[in-house]
Design a protein around this motif. Sequence first.
Motif, short mmCIF file in Angstrom:
data_model
loop_
_atom_site.label_atom_id
_atom_site.label_comp_id
_atom_site.label_asym_id
_atom_site.label_seq_id
_atom_site.Cartn_x
_atom_site.Cartn_y
_atom_site.Cartn_z
N SER A 115 -7.53 26.55 2.07
CA SER A 115 -7.65 28.01 2.22
C SER A 115 -7.13 28.78 1.01
O SER A 115 -7.23 30.02 0.98
N LEU A 116 -6.58 28.07 0.01
CA LEU A 116 -6.06 28.72 -1.19
C LEU A 116 -6.98 28.49 -2.37
O LEU A 116 -7.60 27.43 -2.50
N THR A 117 -7.07 29.47 -3.26
CA THR A 117 -7.85 29.32 -4.48
C THR A 117 -7.15 28.37 -5.44
O THR A 117 -6.00 27.96 -5.22
N VAL A 118 -7.84 28.04 -6.53
CA VAL A 118 -7.24 27.19 -7.56
C VAL A 118 -5.94 27.82 -8.06
O VAL A 118 -4.90 27.15 -8.17
N ALA A 119 -5.97 29.11 -8.39
CA ALA A 119 -4.77 29.78 -8.90
C ALA A 119 -3.64 29.73 -7.89
O ALA A 119 -2.47 29.50 -8.24
N GLU A 120 -3.97 29.95 -6.62
CA GLU A 120 -2.94 29.94 -5.58
C GLU A 120 -2.39 28.54 -5.35
O GLU A 120 -1.19 28.37 -5.13
N LEU A 144 -5.34 22.56 -18.75
CA LEU A 144 -6.05 21.71 -17.80
C LEU A 144 -7.53 22.07 -17.68
O LEU A 144 -8.25 21.47 -16.87
N GLY A 145 -7.97 23.05 -18.45
CA GLY A 145 -9.38 23.43 -18.42
C GLY A 145 -9.80 24.08 -17.12
O GLY A 145 -10.94 23.91 -16.66
N LEU A 146 -8.91 24.87 -16.52
CA LEU A 146 -9.18 25.47 -15.22
C LEU A 146 -9.37 26.98 -15.27
O LEU A 146 -9.52 27.62 -14.23
N ALA A 147 -9.39 27.55 -16.46
CA ALA A 147 -9.41 29.01 -16.59
C ALA A 147 -10.62 29.63 -15.91
O ALA A 147 -10.53 30.74 -15.36
N GLU A 148 -11.76 28.95 -15.94
CA GLU A 148 -12.98 29.50 -15.34
C GLU A 148 -13.09 29.19 -13.86
O GLU A 148 -14.06 29.58 -13.21
N LEU A 149 -12.10 28.48 -13.31
CA LEU A 149 -12.19 28.01 -11.93
C LEU A 149 -11.14 28.64 -11.01
O LEU A 149 -11.06 28.28 -9.84
N GLY A 159 -14.12 16.03 -7.98
CA GLY A 159 -12.89 15.26 -7.81
C GLY A 159 -11.96 15.38 -9.01
O GLY A 159 -10.75 15.55 -8.86
N GLY A 160 -12.52 15.30 -10.20
CA GLY A 160 -11.69 15.42 -11.40
C GLY A 160 -11.04 16.78 -11.51
O GLY A 160 -9.87 16.89 -11.91
N GLN A 161 -11.77 17.83 -11.15
CA GLN A 161 -11.20 19.17 -11.19
C GLN A 161 -10.08 19.32 -10.17
O GLN A 161 -9.04 19.92 -10.46
N GLN A 162 -10.29 18.77 -8.97
CA GLN A 162 -9.24 18.85 -7.95
C GLN A 162 -7.98 18.12 -8.40
O GLN A 162 -6.86 18.61 -8.17
N GLN A 163 -8.14 16.97 -9.05
CA GLN A 163 -6.95 16.24 -9.48
C GLN A 163 -6.24 16.98 -10.61
O GLN A 163 -5.01 16.94 -10.70
N ALA A 190 -14.24 7.15 -16.47
CA ALA A 190 -14.22 8.13 -17.56
C ALA A 190 -13.42 9.38 -17.16
O ALA A 190 -12.59 9.87 -17.94
N THR A 191 -13.66 9.87 -15.94
CA THR A 191 -12.93 11.04 -15.47
C THR A 191 -11.45 10.72 -15.31
O THR A 191 -10.58 11.52 -15.67
N GLY A 192 -11.16 9.53 -14.78
CA GLY A 192 -9.77 9.11 -14.62
C GLY A 192 -9.04 9.05 -15.95
O GLY A 192 -7.88 9.47 -16.04
N ASP A 193 -9.69 8.55 -16.99
CA ASP A 193 -9.07 8.49 -18.30
C ASP A 193 -8.76 9.89 -18.84
O ASP A 193 -7.70 10.13 -19.44
N LYS A 194 -9.68 10.83 -18.63
CA LYS A 194 -9.45 12.20 -19.10
C LYS A 194 -8.29 12.85 -18.35
O LYS A 194 -7.44 13.52 -18.95
N VAL A 195 -8.26 12.64 -17.04
CA VAL A 195 -7.18 13.20 -16.23
C VAL A 195 -5.84 12.60 -16.65
O VAL A 195 -4.83 13.32 -16.77
#
Length: 237
Positions: A115-120, A144-149, A159-163, A190-195
């Motif tokens: 129920s919370l946004t990424v920022a929250e 973390l590359g989340l500014a647009e999210l 999944g990568g964004q959530q982690q 590949a996503t795991g390595d980036k995270v």
Amino acid sequence: MSIHPTPQHLEAAPKAAPILRVEGLRKSYSTPQGAIPVLRGVDFTLAAGASLALTGESGSGKSTLLHLVGALDDADSGVIILDGVEVTLLSEHARATIRREKIGTVFQQFNLIPSLTVAENLGFQARLAGRYDAAWQEELTHRLGLAELCARYPEELSGGQQQRVAIGRALAVRPKLLLADEPTGNLDEATGDKVMSLALDLVAATGCAFLMATHSARLAARLQRRVRLDAGVLAAR
């Protein structure tokens, strides 16, 4: 006449106390057939800014050890000292305070609040601990590359964004210790390595200690030290 220091002189320099010390840690679980020992006397230390990979077979007790270190469960015996505080002697209320203020945890399941946004979500633990820092959250968001999210909800993320959000939430409080339990287990390689790269960069930026449980030898090799949990005890890799 100048005197050059000998190796003995150099070795005599005092070392900083470890941020985490675990001594003689034991844990067993009760079953109808009797107690099953999982940890049989685990000992290790971890300095601020250092990273340690905990490996071992499934069911070897890696998650149990992280839960004990993270003040989520009680040990049968032994000592856990975090930032000078003996966690194993604390009341449940005091342990909850330690979890909020000094420990960041990243799980295989992202455990974001739907129920919370990424920022929250990013600021959730820091606000609970009374340590919210808007400038630090903004830096985490960008790194973390989340500014647009920031206005999105977890169900709208990959999944990568959530982690990445989970890592940011754990580090927003500037913890003394970051715990990660199979943090890339639900991600492709590949996503795991980036995270993992992002996590290690941020750990370096904060100077916190980092303890990660993983079955991946490739990921474990990226941390400074590696130990294997086998038959309830640790062995260096």
